[in-house]
Design a protein around this motif. Structure first.
Motif, mmCIF file in Angstrom:
data_model
loop_
_atom_site.group_PDB
_atom_site.id
_atom_site.type_symbol
_atom_site.label_atom_id
_atom_site.label_comp_id
_atom_site.label_asym_id
_atom_site.label_seq_id
_atom_site.Cartn_x
_atom_site.Cartn_y
_atom_site.Cartn_z
ATOM 1 N N SER A 148 121.950 46.877 22.007
ATOM 2 C CA SER A 148 123.189 47.381 21.429
ATOM 3 C C SER A 148 123.888 48.265 22.463
ATOM 4 O O SER A 148 123.803 49.495 22.411
ATOM 5 C CB SER A 148 122.892 48.177 20.148
ATOM 6 N N PRO A 149 124.577 47.652 23.430
ATOM 7 C CA PRO A 149 125.165 48.425 24.532
ATOM 8 C C PRO A 149 126.334 49.286 24.088
ATOM 9 O O PRO A 149 126.973 49.045 23.068
ATOM 10 C CB PRO A 149 125.639 47.337 25.507
ATOM 11 N N SER A 150 126.575 50.318 24.895
ATOM 12 C CA SER A 150 127.717 51.206 24.683
ATOM 13 C C SER A 150 128.315 51.489 26.061
ATOM 14 O O SER A 150 127.897 52.412 26.761
ATOM 15 C CB SER A 150 127.257 52.496 24.003
ATOM 16 N N PRO A 151 129.276 50.678 26.484
ATOM 17 C CA PRO A 151 129.632 50.606 27.901
ATOM 18 C C PRO A 151 130.373 51.787 28.508
ATOM 19 O O PRO A 151 130.304 51.996 29.711
ATOM 20 C CB PRO A 151 130.502 49.342 27.978
ATOM 21 N N LYS A 152 131.064 52.576 27.707
ATOM 22 C CA LYS A 152 131.868 53.644 28.311
ATOM 23 C C LYS A 152 131.015 54.774 28.846
ATOM 24 O O LYS A 152 131.234 55.251 29.968
ATOM 25 C CB LYS A 152 132.881 54.192 27.300
ATOM 26 N N TYR A 153 130.018 55.215 28.081
ATOM 27 C CA TYR A 153 129.247 56.390 28.466
ATOM 28 C C TYR A 153 127.799 56.071 28.872
ATOM 29 O O TYR A 153 127.122 56.932 29.425
ATOM 30 C CB TYR A 153 129.212 57.392 27.310
ATOM 31 N N PHE A 154 127.335 54.867 28.585
ATOM 32 C CA PHE A 154 125.910 54.559 28.798
ATOM 33 C C PHE A 154 125.772 53.247 29.559
ATOM 34 O O PHE A 154 125.361 52.224 29.018
ATOM 35 C CB PHE A 154 125.174 54.499 27.453
ATOM 36 N N THR A 155 126.157 53.300 30.835
ATOM 37 C CA THR A 155 126.137 52.100 31.661
ATOM 38 C C THR A 155 125.033 52.200 32.697
ATOM 39 O O THR A 155 125.234 52.695 33.807
ATOM 40 C CB THR A 155 127.496 51.897 32.358
ATOM 41 N N THR A 156 123.846 51.764 32.325
ATOM 42 C CA THR A 156 122.710 51.653 33.245
ATOM 43 C C THR A 156 122.076 50.295 32.967
ATOM 44 O O THR A 156 121.234 50.158 32.090
ATOM 45 C CB THR A 156 121.698 52.791 33.025
ATOM 46 N N HIS A 157 122.522 49.281 33.721
ATOM 47 C CA HIS A 157 122.175 47.912 33.396
ATOM 48 C C HIS A 157 120.712 47.584 33.673
ATOM 49 O O HIS A 157 120.120 46.747 32.974
ATOM 50 C CB HIS A 157 123.106 46.953 34.134
ATOM 51 N N ALA A 158 120.109 48.228 34.646
ATOM 52 C CA ALA A 158 118.683 48.008 34.882
ATOM 53 C C ALA A 158 117.861 48.588 33.732
ATOM 54 O O ALA A 158 116.895 47.965 33.262
ATOM 55 C CB ALA A 158 118.253 48.628 36.210
ATOM 56 N N TYR A 159 118.237 49.764 33.274
ATOM 57 C CA TYR A 159 117.543 50.387 32.145
ATOM 58 C C TYR A 159 117.662 49.516 30.900
ATOM 59 O O TYR A 159 116.672 49.298 30.171
ATOM 60 C CB TYR A 159 118.139 51.771 31.886
ATOM 61 N N ALA A 160 118.865 49.004 30.626
ATOM 62 C CA ALA A 160 119.061 48.132 29.468
ATOM 63 C C ALA A 160 118.196 46.878 29.588
ATOM 64 O O ALA A 160 117.600 46.428 28.603
ATOM 65 C CB ALA A 160 120.534 47.752 29.342
ATOM 66 N N ALA A 161 118.119 46.331 30.798
ATOM 67 C CA ALA A 161 117.300 45.131 31.008
ATOM 68 C C ALA A 161 115.825 45.425 30.770
ATOM 69 O O ALA A 161 115.110 44.632 30.143
ATOM 70 C CB ALA A 161 117.510 44.610 32.429
ATOM 71 N N ALA A 162 115.364 46.572 31.243
ATOM 72 C CA ALA A 162 113.959 46.937 31.067
ATOM 73 C C ALA A 162 113.629 47.130 29.597
ATOM 74 O O ALA A 162 112.590 46.658 29.103
ATOM 75 C CB ALA A 162 113.645 48.210 31.854
ATOM 76 N N LYS A 163 114.509 47.807 28.865
ATOM 77 C CA LYS A 163 114.248 48.057 27.449
ATOM 78 C C LYS A 163 114.358 46.775 26.625
ATOM 79 O O LYS A 163 113.626 46.610 25.631
ATOM 80 C CB LYS A 163 115.198 49.129 26.928
ATOM 81 N N SER A 164 115.236 45.875 27.011
ATOM 82 C CA SER A 164 115.288 44.576 26.356
ATOM 83 C C SER A 164 114.014 43.788 26.626
ATOM 84 O O SER A 164 113.462 43.138 25.724
ATOM 85 C CB SER A 164 116.511 43.795 26.859
ATOM 86 N N ALA A 165 113.529 43.853 27.851
ATOM 87 C CA ALA A 165 112.304 43.149 28.217
ATOM 88 C C ALA A 165 111.102 43.674 27.442
ATOM 89 O O ALA A 165 110.176 42.909 27.116
ATOM 90 C CB ALA A 165 112.056 43.277 29.719
ATOM 91 N N ILE A 166 111.096 44.965 27.139
ATOM 92 C CA ILE A 166 109.999 45.540 26.344
ATOM 93 C C ILE A 166 109.911 44.861 24.986
ATOM 94 O O ILE A 166 108.810 44.588 24.478
ATOM 95 C CB ILE A 166 110.192 47.062 26.205
ATOM 96 N N ILE A 167 111.051 44.548 24.393
ATOM 97 C CA ILE A 167 111.048 43.863 23.107
ATOM 98 C C ILE A 167 110.437 42.474 23.237
ATOM 99 O O ILE A 167 109.544 42.090 22.477
ATOM 100 C CB ILE A 167 112.470 43.785 22.527
ATOM 101 N N GLY A 168 110.899 41.698 24.221
ATOM 102 C CA GLY A 168 110.362 40.361 24.418
ATOM 103 C C GLY A 168 108.887 40.369 24.751
ATOM 104 O O GLY A 168 108.100 39.561 24.230
ATOM 105 N N PHE A 169 108.491 41.278 25.615
ATOM 106 C CA PHE A 169 107.084 41.413 26.009
ATOM 107 C C PHE A 169 106.225 41.763 24.798
ATOM 108 O O PHE A 169 105.168 41.154 24.565
ATOM 109 C CB PHE A 169 106.985 42.499 27.081
#
Length: 261
Positions: A148-169
């Motif tokens: 659930s991204p929030s692009p204006k204030y919370f733009t850390t795409h590597a962090y988002a990718a890691a946290k998304s990967a935690i769900i899949g893992f």
């Protein structure tokens, strides 16, 4: 909830949400081992938790850390009931951010802090459960930014990718090890007042934005204790029919639009 005769390891358990969960589990009768990188924080956690607890310093990205924690915990308390992996962090200072600006160091460090550390702890405790042929539970720390991204204030795409990967893992290993009565679940907080979130919680514009983005309880940042009920529910042995689930503890973040001033 009664946690007597249970034992848990919390990776990243010496500050913030990890320490709050440790205090909650301890108050319900559990034995606790908390692990953190900073020796000073470990000392403080030891004083707070008191008897029937262990506090040790170590880097969660080092595979020796979780192995040592398991060895010490088992020797002290007996069979380990479960693991709560909280350890992680922002990669901003290494170069995480928007994709057109991410540095390779920022990407790699963010993955190491948030995903590799979690894989190592999960792997070690899975091997422990299998070796002892007993049930066990794992709770992993995700983030609403993983889906659930929030692009204006919370733009850390590597962090988002890691946290998304935690769900899949987590879902993948939950499926694979379910036949062994090993449960794996994820909680996904929004913006909480933690050491990692100081940039955001000190920004008046972000705090104003939160009033509409996570509007529950007055539209505030979460505090560490807000996750405790979810943690206790997932980690309790009576939750033996729950695995592969992701629960947002987000004040309404993932269902709210959020208004900019």
């Amino acid at each position: 909830m009664n946690f007597k005769n249970t034992t848990y390891i919390i990776m990243g358990g010496t500050t913030g949400m990890g320490l709050a969960a440790a205090i909650a589990l301890k108050s319900e009768g559990a034995n606790i081992t908390v692990v953190g990188r900073n020796p000073l924080n470990c000392k403080k956690a030891e004083e707070i938790l008191g008897q029937c607890s262990i506090s040790m310093d170590g880097d969660a990205t080092n595979p020796k850390t979780i192995k040592k924690a398991i060895q010490i915990t088992h020797k002290t308390f007996g069979y380990i009931t479960g693991l709560f992996h909280v350890a992680g962090g922002s990669g901003r200072k290494w170069g995480d951010g928007a994709l057109d600006q991410i540095t390779l160091e920022g990407w790699n460090k963010t993955m190491e802090l948030n995903l590799t550390s979690l894989m190592l702890s999960n792997q070690a405790i899975i091997n422990y459960f299998l070796e002892h042929k007993n049930p066990g539970t794992i709770l992993n720390m995700g983030s609403v930014l993983g889906y659930s991204p929030s692009p204006k204030y919370f733009t850390t795409h590597a962090y988002a990718a890691a946290k998304s990967a935690i769900i899949g893992f987590s879902k993948s290993i939950a499926a694979y090890y379910a036949a062994h009565n090993i449960r794996v679940n994820v909680i996904a907080p929004s913006l909480f007042v933690t050491p990692m979130a100081q940039r955001a919680v000190k920004d008046d514009k972000i705090l104003e934005f939160l009033k509409t983005k996570q509007p529950l309880d007055g539209g505030r940042p979460g505090v560490s204790e807000d996750i405790n009920n979810a943690v206790l529910m997932f980690l309790h042995p009576d939750s033996k029919f729950i695995t592969g689930q992701v629960l947002a503890v987000d004040g309404g973040w993932s269902i709210s639009e959020g208004q900019y001033g």
